[in-house]
Design a protein around this motif. Structure first.
Motif, mmCIF file in Angstrom:
data_model
loop_
_atom_site.group_PDB
_atom_site.id
_atom_site.type_symbol
_atom_site.label_atom_id
_atom_site.label_comp_id
_atom_site.label_asym_id
_atom_site.label_seq_id
_atom_site.Cartn_x
_atom_site.Cartn_y
_atom_site.Cartn_z
ATOM 1 N N ARG A 3 37.413 17.056 156.722
ATOM 2 C CA ARG A 3 37.836 16.317 157.926
ATOM 3 C C ARG A 3 37.628 14.814 157.744
ATOM 4 N N GLU A 4 36.500 14.439 157.114
ATOM 5 C CA GLU A 4 36.259 13.017 156.861
ATOM 6 C C GLU A 4 37.309 12.452 155.916
ATOM 7 N N GLN A 5 37.680 13.256 154.907
ATOM 8 C CA GLN A 5 38.700 12.802 153.975
ATOM 9 C C GLN A 5 40.041 12.618 154.679
ATOM 10 N N GLN A 32 29.225 21.549 155.563
ATOM 11 C CA GLN A 32 29.378 20.370 154.710
ATOM 12 C C GLN A 32 30.799 20.262 154.158
ATOM 13 N N ASP A 36 40.397 11.909 157.844
ATOM 14 C CA ASP A 36 40.269 10.711 158.678
ATOM 15 C C ASP A 36 40.440 9.444 157.841
ATOM 16 N N ARG A 37 39.816 9.426 156.646
ATOM 17 C CA ARG A 37 39.943 8.246 155.771
ATOM 18 C C ARG A 37 41.389 8.022 155.368
ATOM 19 N N GLU A 38 42.056 9.125 154.993
ATOM 20 C CA GLU A 38 43.452 8.999 154.596
ATOM 21 C C GLU A 38 44.313 8.533 155.768
ATOM 22 N N GLU A 87 43.349 6.664 158.311
ATOM 23 C CA GLU A 87 43.104 5.231 158.526
ATOM 24 C C GLU A 87 43.783 4.396 157.453
ATOM 25 N N SER A 141 33.564 21.631 155.326
ATOM 26 C CA SER A 141 34.509 21.372 156.415
ATOM 27 C C SER A 141 34.426 19.913 156.847
ATOM 28 N N ARG A 142 33.195 19.400 156.934
ATOM 29 C CA ARG A 142 33.032 17.994 157.332
ATOM 30 C C ARG A 142 33.639 17.056 156.291
ATOM 31 N N LYS A 143 33.449 17.371 155.012
ATOM 32 C CA LYS A 143 34.021 16.524 153.948
ATOM 33 C C LYS A 143 35.542 16.467 154.060
#
Length: 725
Positions: free
Chosen positions: A252-254, A246, A256-258, A260, A248-250
């Motif tokens: 990586r998602e953060q 969880q 990715d958001r940054e 974009e 690690s995923r958070k």
């Protein structure tokens, strides 16, 4: 196991040597109740060795005088194995030489008193003759050898009493408890055992069986605890895997958001630049067209009069476009640089997560192995006791039960110990990141105090320190009006949740720092270090001089910080000594600060560096790289100009972007907040604290409105809030 337990139900592993993996031969039993072949033990123990390590549980035992030969023989197991071997031998070859008629024919029975086979004819005579009446209880008909209901108790009843060690021609009749329940014959009572405590074997065995039953019943109270701990360890390991995935995923998602968001900002900046460029070109065309029309109207005017303004306007347009392009390049570089910084930081955090996971998995495995070992000991002890109760062989019992009781007592003490908490091992500790935080430029501090919060702490006379955790919980320490220490817990909503006043005068808590979500490390007046749990107000304290060799008794603790990643508590003193403890308050190491530092007034740990406020006469602050036993200065923090040499560094904290904030005090003057760069101790900005309040400490915490600096006041029981913009 009931006394009528069938012999066929015995677990084969119980009769197997864990060294040669074959059926036990002359089984020797260790104090931990694990059994091995006598010859196998001789192979693994060096000649002349005084100790032996159990192959199964790794416990180390002292060998008796006779070495391996002096270890006790497991008579109960030996009896079972001898009978199984008897069964197997008859199956292979039923023809045996009869002990009476000396003829080789099919064996009909085995006399345990004679320790040999009987043919059918001699069997009938042996079982009916008054001449060998004392042999009758010990004759075993081989026709019963395969019976499904043949029990351990039946087998045990066939065995004869052991022979006297001093007079081997005689069977033992009494036990000498003075000599460790040694079987002896009657003549021995007048010889070497005269005056010793002698017991009749039947009554002694009964007493010892009852004692063992009581100990086993007491031990079983802790069995469920051991089994439940194994299940809890499994759940902890599963939860750790889930939490790591969880987190690690958070991250990586953060990222990715940054990514974009930054790509969109770059695209918008490019679009804006192109729009301005089109506007410039359009305006230039319009102005050029107007110039041309005017030129046609004024055809006789000089060409220079037309071209010069056009050139100047073109140059101005080119200059403006270059400025726009440079500005766009700077914005793009800043955004891309911020994204790289965030990517690097997230990669560091992911690496930290992996490291913590590996460490936690190792600790979980150690705990799992520990409790697996306890469960195996439970099973071994209870199995041994069950076979003893099933056999009901008085002579075997008086020999074996004392050793079993000792093993039960040791296992009970081991099982009674408090189980370690699993909660901290299921998670990983990382520094939080907010969306966009790493792509911001300089972080500013609000010009004025945003809010002044009344803490409503009962009877508070002085506030000594403040600390906060990742979910916004704040803990404040201080003294009451009658100089008792208190710890106050404040929720994220700025509401006083609880206040614990220590009635004991010995706990003068001076500084505090969160170690985990619920645990805070504290130091007390004198040389005490402790851990306080905000959930149940439990605490534990140690004195430095009690756990650290050669620790000066006069030494005073002065500061504390934590390294959550390594689960360490770091304590500074009124000297150059820095002590490192783990979360169990066990001393890990002692490090000396560089000579230039005299006094660790306040400390903070960040990315492997220890920041130190030296509030002694040196009035300086440093970043220090800690080594195993020494340390070195990485850089010195620039001293603020405001206030001159009278200012000294008092407290410090680090925000989630890595900027460092230091509270510089001045006698009789206003405190000064100084913001430093992330990597060199250079001043970014300075902000004087509201003059109506006397700030005593500083922390950076995340709130619903963003990150804030919180400064408690010394005597007015207030909390000053500055925004980070």
């Amino acid at each position: 196991m009931a006394s009528a337990s069938p012999l066929k139900d015995i677990d084969e592993q119980y009769l197997q040597c864990c060294i040669c993996m074959e059926q036990l031969k002359e089984p020797k039993i260790l104090p931990c109740l694990h059994r091995y072949c006598q010859e196998c033990l001789k192979k693994i123990v060096k000649k002349g060795a005084k100790k032996i390590e159990c192959v199964t549980c790794r416990e180390v035992h002292t060998l008796p005088k006779g070495g391996i030969n002096g270890l006790k023989t497991d008579f109960n197991t030996k009896n079972i194995i001898e009978f199984i071997q008897l069964q197997d031998s008859v199956k292979v070859d039923p023809l045996r030489t009869c002990i009476h008629c000396n003829k080789k024919q099919e064996a009909s029975a085995f006399c345990f008193r004679c320790n040999d086979f009987l043919c059918e004819t001699c069997h009938e005579f042996h079982a009916s003759s008054a001449m060998v009446k004392d042999h009758h209880p010990h004759i075993f008909s081989l026709s019963e050898a395969e019976a499904a209901n043949l029990t351990i108790q039946k087998l045990s009843s066939l065995k004869v009493a052991p022979r006297c060690r001093t007079h081997p021609e005689k069977l033992s009749e009494l036990c000498c408890t003075t000599c460790g329940n040694l079987p002896i014959c009657v003549p021995c009572t007048f010889g070497e055992h005269r005056g010793h405590n002698l017991e009749e074997v039947k009554s002694l065995a009964k007493i010892q069986r009852e004692m063992l039953r009581g100990k086993i019943a007491d031990l079983l109270q802790y069995k469920e605890k051991a089994y439940s701990m194994r299940e809890e360890i499994k759940k902890t390991k599963d939860k750790l895997e889930l939490n790591v995935d969880q987190e690690s995923r958070k991250l990586r998602e953060q990222l990715d958001r940054e990514g974009e968001r930054i790509k969109k900002e770059i695209h918008d900046a490019e679009k804006k630049l192109n729009t301005k460029r089109a506007d410039l070109e359009k305006r230039m065309k319009e102005e050029t067209s107007a110039r041309k029309k005017q030129l046609e109207k004024e055809m006789r005017e000089s060409r220079e009069r037309y071209e010069q303004p056009c050139r100047e306007e073109q140059q101005e347009a080119d200059l403006n476009f270059r400025r726009l392009k440079e500005e766009n390049t700077k914005v793009r570089g800043k955004l891309e640089g911020g994204l790289r910084v965030m990517n690097n930081e997230i990669q560091e955090l992911l690496a930290s997560i992996r490291t913590q996971k590996d460490e936690n998995v190792k600790k979980i495995k150690e705990l799992s192995d520990h409790f697996d070992d306890i469960v195996k000991k439970f099973e071994n002890v209870t199995a041994t006791a069950d076979y003893i109760f099933a056999a009901q062989n008085d002579w075997t019992d008086v020999q074996c039960i004392p050793d079993v009781c000792r093993a039960v007592d040791l296992l009970r003490e081991e099982a009674k110990r408090d189980s370690p908490g699993m909660g901290d091992l299921s998670g990983v500790k990382i520094r939080g990141l907010s969306a966009g935080v790493t792509v911001r430029g300089k972080v500013g501090i609000s010009e004025d105090v945003e809010s002044v919060i009344d803490l409503h702490i009962k009877e508070s006379r002085y506030i000594t320190d403040i600390t906060g955790n990742e979910v916004g919980t704040i803990v404040i320490t201080g003294w009451t009006s009658d100089y008792q220490t208190y710890i106050a817990v404040i929720t994220k909503a700025e509401v006083l949740q609880q206040q614990h006043i220590f009635p004991e005068k010995k706990y003068h808590i001076a500084k505090c720092s969160f170690l985990s979500r619920y645990l805070i490390a504290v130091i007390c007046g004198g040389n005490q270090v402790g851990i306080y749990d905000i959930r149940d107000q439990s605490r534990r304290f140690i004195r430095l001089s009690d756990v650290i060799m050669n620790c000066p008794t006069y030494q005073q603790v002065s500061s504390v910080t934590t390294d959550p990643v390594n689960d360490h508590i770091i304590v500074g003193c009124d000297s150059r000594d820095v002590y490192v403890f783990n979360s169990e308050l066990e001393h890990v190491k002692t490090t000396k600060l560089p000579d230039v530092i005299k006094f660790a007034g306040d400390i903070a740990m960040y990315k492997g560096n220890l920041f130190v406020c030296d509030s002694s006469e040196t009035r300086r602050a440093f970043a220090v790289a800690l080594k195993q036993t020494a340390s070195e200065v990485k850089y010195e923090f620039t001293k603020p100009m405001a206030g001159g040499s009278n200012r000294y560094p008092c407290r410090l904290c680090i925000d989630q972007n890595g900027y460092i904030y230091m509270l510089w005090m001045r006698s009789g003057g206003r405190s000064l907040i100084v913001q430093y760069t992330k990597d060199g101790g250079q001043i970014e900005l300075e902000r004087e604290v509201d003059g109506t309040h006397d700030a005593i400490a500083i922390i950076a915490v995340q709130t619903k409105q963003g990150e804030k600096l919180l400064l408690p006041t010394d005597r007015t029981n207030k909390l000053l809030t500055y925004g980070l913009t």
